[in-house]
Scaffold this motif. Structure first.
Motif, PDB file in Angstrom:
ATOM      1  N   GLY A  44       0.834  -1.206   0.000  1.00 33.91           N
ATOM      2  CA  GLY A  44       0.000   0.000   0.000  1.00 33.91           C
ATOM      3  C   GLY A  44       0.862   1.246   0.000  1.00 33.91           C
ATOM      4  O   GLY A  44       2.015   1.231  -0.461  1.00 33.91           O
ATOM      5  N   ASP A  45       0.307   2.327   0.544  1.00 32.49           N
ATOM      6  CA  ASP A  45       1.017   3.613   0.547  1.00 32.49           C
ATOM      7  C   ASP A  45       2.347   3.527   1.289  1.00 32.49           C
ATOM      8  O   ASP A  45       2.468   2.843   2.305  1.00 32.49           O
ATOM      9  CB  ASP A  45       0.133   4.683   1.209  1.00 32.49           C
ATOM     10  CG  ASP A  45      -0.965   5.155   0.264  1.00 32.49           C
ATOM     11  OD1 ASP A  45      -1.064   4.620  -0.849  1.00 32.49           O
ATOM     12  OD2 ASP A  45      -1.718   6.063   0.662  1.00 32.49           O
ATOM     13  N   SER A  46       3.334   4.280   0.790  1.00 36.95           N
ATOM     14  CA  SER A  46       4.658   4.307   1.417  1.00 36.95           C
ATOM     15  C   SER A  46       4.600   5.133   2.705  1.00 36.95           C
ATOM     16  O   SER A  46       3.661   5.906   2.929  1.00 36.95           O
ATOM     17  CB  SER A  46       5.652   4.956   0.465  1.00 36.95           C
ATOM     18  OG  SER A  46       5.294   6.319   0.293  1.00 36.95           O
ATOM     19  N   LEU A  84     -12.684  -0.144   4.618  1.00 35.91           N
ATOM     20  CA  LEU A  84     -11.811  -0.736   3.594  1.00 35.91           C
ATOM     21  C   LEU A  84     -10.854   0.314   3.043  1.00 35.91           C
ATOM     22  O   LEU A  84     -11.299   1.355   2.553  1.00 35.91           O
ATOM     23  CB  LEU A  84     -12.651  -1.321   2.456  1.00 35.91           C
ATOM     24  CG  LEU A  84     -13.499  -2.552   2.795  1.00 35.91           C
ATOM     25  CD1 LEU A  84     -14.246  -3.043   1.557  1.00 35.91           C
ATOM     26  CD2 LEU A  84     -12.666  -3.681   3.385  1.00 35.91           C
ATOM     27  N   ALA A  85      -9.554   0.037   3.112  1.00 38.38           N
ATOM     28  CA  ALA A  85      -8.489   0.982   2.759  1.00 38.38           C
ATOM     29  C   ALA A  85      -8.514   2.143   3.751  1.00 38.38           C
ATOM     30  O   ALA A  85      -8.667   3.307   3.390  1.00 38.38           O
ATOM     31  CB  ALA A  85      -8.607   1.467   1.314  1.00 38.38           C
ATOM     32  N   CYS A  86      -8.347   1.782   5.014  1.00 40.47           N
ATOM     33  CA  CYS A  86      -8.517   2.738   6.125  1.00 40.47           C
ATOM     34  C   CYS A  86      -7.343   3.688   6.278  1.00 40.47           C
ATOM     35  O   CYS A  86      -7.428   4.658   7.030  1.00 40.47           O
ATOM     36  CB  CYS A  86      -8.705   1.960   7.423  1.00 40.47           C
ATOM     37  SG  CYS A  86      -7.299   0.898   7.796  1.00 40.47           S
ATOM     38  N   ILE A 105      -9.003  -2.202   7.291  1.00 40.23           N
ATOM     39  CA  ILE A 105      -8.191  -3.048   6.413  1.00 40.23           C
ATOM     40  C   ILE A 105      -7.352  -2.160   5.500  1.00 40.23           C
ATOM     41  O   ILE A 105      -7.880  -1.229   4.879  1.00 40.23           O
ATOM     42  CB  ILE A 105      -9.100  -3.906   5.477  1.00 40.23           C
ATOM     43  CG1 ILE A 105     -10.264  -4.517   6.227  1.00 40.23           C
ATOM     44  CG2 ILE A 105      -8.277  -4.916   4.666  1.00 40.23           C
ATOM     45  CD1 ILE A 105     -10.058  -5.840   6.813  1.00 40.23           C
ATOM     46  N   ASP A 106      -6.068  -2.459   5.398  1.00 40.82           N
ATOM     47  CA  ASP A 106      -5.224  -1.706   4.471  1.00 40.82           C
ATOM     48  C   ASP A 106      -3.989  -2.549   4.136  1.00 40.82           C
ATOM     49  O   ASP A 106      -3.623  -3.456   4.875  1.00 40.82           O
ATOM     50  CB  ASP A 106      -4.789  -0.367   5.080  1.00 40.82           C
ATOM     51  CG  ASP A 106      -4.418   0.662   4.019  1.00 40.82           C
ATOM     52  OD1 ASP A 106      -5.247   1.559   3.735  1.00 40.82           O
ATOM     53  OD2 ASP A 106      -3.299   0.569   3.455  1.00 40.82           O
ATOM     54  N   LEU A 107      -3.375  -2.200   3.013  1.00 36.85           N
ATOM     55  CA  LEU A 107      -2.178  -2.924   2.572  1.00 36.85           C
ATOM     56  C   LEU A 107      -0.899  -2.251   3.037  1.00 36.85           C
ATOM     57  O   LEU A 107       0.180  -2.770   2.789  1.00 36.85           O
ATOM     58  CB  LEU A 107      -2.141  -2.952   1.035  1.00 36.85           C
ATOM     59  CG  LEU A 107      -2.703  -4.158   0.320  1.00 36.85           C
ATOM     60  CD1 LEU A 107      -2.431  -4.034  -1.172  1.00 36.85           C
ATOM     61  CD2 LEU A 107      -2.073  -5.436   0.845  1.00 36.85           C
TER      62      LEU A 107
END
Ligand SMILES: C[S@@+](CC[C@H](N)C(=O)[O-])C[C@H]1O[C@@H](n2cnc3c(N)ncnc32)[C@H](O)[C@@H]1O
Ligand SMILES: [Zn+2]
Length: 260
Positions: A44-46, A84-86, A105-107
């Motif tokens: 996900g995001d850096s 989702l994608a918090c 939930i997040d990557l």
């Protein structure tokens, strides 16, 4: 929550989650749990992006949206809420206060480290929003803010009559900010999602004007938008000396109900 290997229920045992087949997932010291299969390469995001968003949001520029979301969740009173994608949980934390149980939930590990450190009411899970390790029809309300819309998963996870609340930029979001970057500025397009059992039941527009009063906040905003990746050097240079910026913020909140 379910085991990403065998799909059996996960039960918390002290500092980890386990299924009946003894698949074990440790809870990180900050509180989130990694349910990503090790083969998954997506990330996900850096850290840089997460910190920029964290600083900008915590200066309150989007509080009008945060407050509206909290009011809406209070209205729906979910037993189980999933964001989702918090990201780093800026909106999740406030919304969680109005739900019996809340999951984010997040990557992005960096985002979840911050989220789980600052919000002990929610369980944060490192996983893809396109493969959510939760049971079918187990969720009352799903939120999905400034992120891709994983409609198959939304439909699978929601109980009947469950609510899917999506936030996206409305036509004028950051219009004046974009005018600094580009000579030609387009309005954002509004997309109504089409899916078999999800019916749009409500749509709200939240608009305001914000004054960003220092260059660091302007740079942070730039980094949290898609323009950061799309802009050329000239555009970025225009922001370098900018100490103030007034811009419209414009959010589209769409609320869908799962009908069957
Ligand atoms: C623009 S941010 C929004 C974060 C948060 N909802 C907010 O508004 O503050 C998008 C988030 O989506 C996450 N993301 C992107 N693709 C994802 C995926 N397939 N599964 C889980 N998270 C994902 C990124 O890591 C990032 O935190
Ligand atoms: Zn298992």
């Amino acid at each position: 929550m379910i085991c990403p290997i065998c799909q059996e229920k996960l039960i918390q045992k002290e500092k980890s989650f386990q299924c009946v087949h003894s698949h074990n997932f440790d809870i990180a010291k900050q509180g989130y749990v990694n349910l990503l299969m090790s083969a998954s390469k997506v990330s996900g995001d850096s850290k840089e992006m997460v910190l920029a968003r964290h600083h900008f949001l915590n200066h309150g520029y989007y509080d009008i949206l945060k407050n509206k979301l909290e009011d809406l969740i209070q209205e729906y009173q979910p037993e189980v809420l999933v964001d989702l994608a918090c990201g780093e949980g800026y909106y999740t934390k406030g919304m969680a206060q109005h739900a019996k149980q809340c999951f984010g939930i997040d990557l992005s590990k960096d985002a979840l480290k911050l989220a789980s450190r600052e919000d002990k009411n929610s369980q944060y899970i490192l996983a893809s929003i396109f493969h959510v390790p939760m049971e079918n029809e187990s969720v009352d309300v799903i939120t999905n803010i400034f992120a891709p819309a994983p409609l198959e998963e939304v439909e699978r996870l929601l109980k009947k009559d469950g609510i899917y609340l999506r936030v996206a930029p409305h036509v004028h979001h950051l219009y004046d900010f974009k005018r600094i970057l580009y000579t030609e500025v387009y309005e954002n397009e509004i997309e109504i999602l089409e899916h078999d059992s999800l019916k749009l039941i409500r749509q709200e527009r939240i608009t305001d004007e914000i004054l960003i009063e220092n260059n660091q906040d302007i740079q942070d905003l730039f980094m949290m938008t898609p323009y950061y990746w799309k802009s050329n050097k000239d555009s970025a240079q225009k922001l370098e000396a900018l100490e103030k910026c007034k811009t419209i913020i414009d959010f589209d909140i769409q609320i869908y109900r799962k009908e069957s």
